[in-house]
Design an enzyme around this catalytic site. Sequence first.
Site, PDB file in Angstrom:
ATOM      1  N   HIS A 188      27.027 -43.779 -25.010  1.00 46.29           N
ATOM      2  CA  HIS A 188      27.988 -43.096 -25.875  1.00 46.29           C
ATOM      3  C   HIS A 188      27.413 -41.832 -26.512  1.00 46.29           C
ATOM      4  O   HIS A 188      28.157 -41.006 -27.030  1.00 46.29           O
ATOM      5  CB  HIS A 188      28.542 -44.043 -26.951  1.00 46.29           C
ATOM      6  CG  HIS A 188      27.601 -44.368 -28.068  1.00 46.29           C
ATOM      7  ND1 HIS A 188      26.894 -45.550 -28.147  1.00 46.29           N
ATOM      8  CD2 HIS A 188      27.263 -43.681 -29.188  1.00 46.29           C
ATOM      9  CE1 HIS A 188      26.179 -45.580 -29.254  1.00 46.29           C
ATOM     10  NE2 HIS A 188      26.379 -44.442 -29.905  1.00 46.29           N
ATOM     11  N   ASP A 218      26.267 -49.765 -22.289  1.00 43.31           N
ATOM     12  CA  ASP A 218      26.110 -48.637 -23.203  1.00 43.31           C
ATOM     13  C   ASP A 218      24.701 -48.050 -23.122  1.00 43.31           C
ATOM     14  O   ASP A 218      24.058 -47.776 -24.123  1.00 43.31           O
ATOM     15  CB  ASP A 218      26.433 -49.038 -24.649  1.00 43.31           C
ATOM     16  CG  ASP A 218      26.592 -47.826 -25.553  1.00 43.31           C
ATOM     17  OD1 ASP A 218      26.864 -46.723 -25.037  1.00 43.31           O
ATOM     18  OD2 ASP A 218      26.435 -47.968 -26.783  1.00 43.31           O
ATOM     19  N   SER A 297      21.500 -43.814 -32.818  1.00 45.79           N
ATOM     20  CA  SER A 297      21.881 -44.400 -31.538  1.00 45.79           C
ATOM     21  C   SER A 297      20.982 -43.937 -30.404  1.00 45.79           C
ATOM     22  O   SER A 297      20.746 -42.740 -30.231  1.00 45.79           O
ATOM     23  CB  SER A 297      23.320 -44.023 -31.201  1.00 45.79           C
ATOM     24  OG  SER A 297      24.227 -44.786 -31.944  1.00 45.79           O
TER      25      SER A 297
END
Length: 461
Positions: A188, A218, A297
Amino acid sequence: MSDNSFAPPGSSPARPSSDPYAPPQDGGAVMTGQQDTLPLPTQPAQPAQQSQPPLTPGPDGVMYTGEPAHDASGYEPPAAPATTPDAKPPVGRVRKRTVALIACGSLVLGVGGGIAGAWAYDEFMPSGASIQVASGEPVERAEGSVAAVAAAVMPSVVSIEAAVGGVGASTGSGFIIREDGYILTNNHVIEGADEITVVMSDGSEMAADLVGATSDYDLAVLQIDVDGLTPVTFADSSEVVVGDETIAVGSPLGLESTVTTGIVSALHRPVTAGGAEGAPAFIDAIQTDAAINPGNSGGPLLNANGEVIGVNSAVAALPGATQSTGAGSVGLGFAIPSNQAQRTAEQIIETGEATYPVIGVQLDERYTGEGVKVVDDASGVVDGGPADVAGIEPGDIITAIDGRPITQTDELVVAIRAMAPGDEVVFTVQSGGGERDVPITLTSSDNVDFETGDQAPDGQE
């Protein structure tokens, strides 16, 4: 500490994988490129270092993260100025008795990133090493300290800037997994980008190529044209226990080289997360209270030895908090376990894509009783698939996997996704008033055709 065992790079292009376990269109979480939340009573955001009030449930009893509410009608948040690219975080959901939506934390490039980087460099020095700091005086740090671990790992952690059409769209983190330039991050973080820039720990920037990505986990692998880099060392995430110390390194809010600490708060948290262009990712997550914020992230979650135990991927936020009002850490962060991340990265490097293990069943999202129910019609069990061969039938109820109780659909899905094709697992199954244990050997997702309901020949998509 073990050596990094990544295989040589492959040359096949990335290909998104299908998701046989995706919830039906009329139920479950809907994953979009922006964060989905519902309006709840507002609560002022608190600094990450202060004690936070508990999450409070919404009208449906679900605890929500704090991004603006939107729906399928096409809502888009206001565009951010080009100098401060906004995040495009996907959403996530934790479902294990206590249910909570989890927002994938990435992006939000803030001002002053160099300040955090300079502070971390000055503050965290390796054991026994004399380093010149801003004051001009050499410093040393004790072996095994957070400072020593941070200094050793910092050269392996990078900041990632993803742009679309030449305009900055998101920022996140990543880390070097091979000395010949391979970098692991979240899907993402780079999803939809046509230009990716990697910022090294010394501030140098270089263009990166996308080797491959998977929305199912992911995860994404990038490569930069540099040799002789320092890769991280992966730990065995199956040996992680609640209470272990954790260290998170990344670029929260664009502040590069930021280090936070905490512990492992829980294991096997079923988290679903994903972006606008792919199916939801199912993560058997490690939960930590180390401060993780948007921009962390894709960065590493380390143990006390400086080994990677997970990839920081998602964060919960207080009700009412939004990206624009400065939603931050409330001590509920989630990471993809290192065993899963390393296995997926190796596959992407070898083939340009990644598959996942399946048993060949469709699960009934409408079922609310004990365990998880297989759809009670012909579509419930794929002909010739592992479950069919093992004797699972439509309408059967799965109550445990390898003795671990299962109460939600997502729990079963992430438990299977955390394993590998070829692994044998034992399902506890109820049917016809009786209970039995059913051993099943997992197969790869590319061996089962969920569209036609048939078992595909080996190697066929």
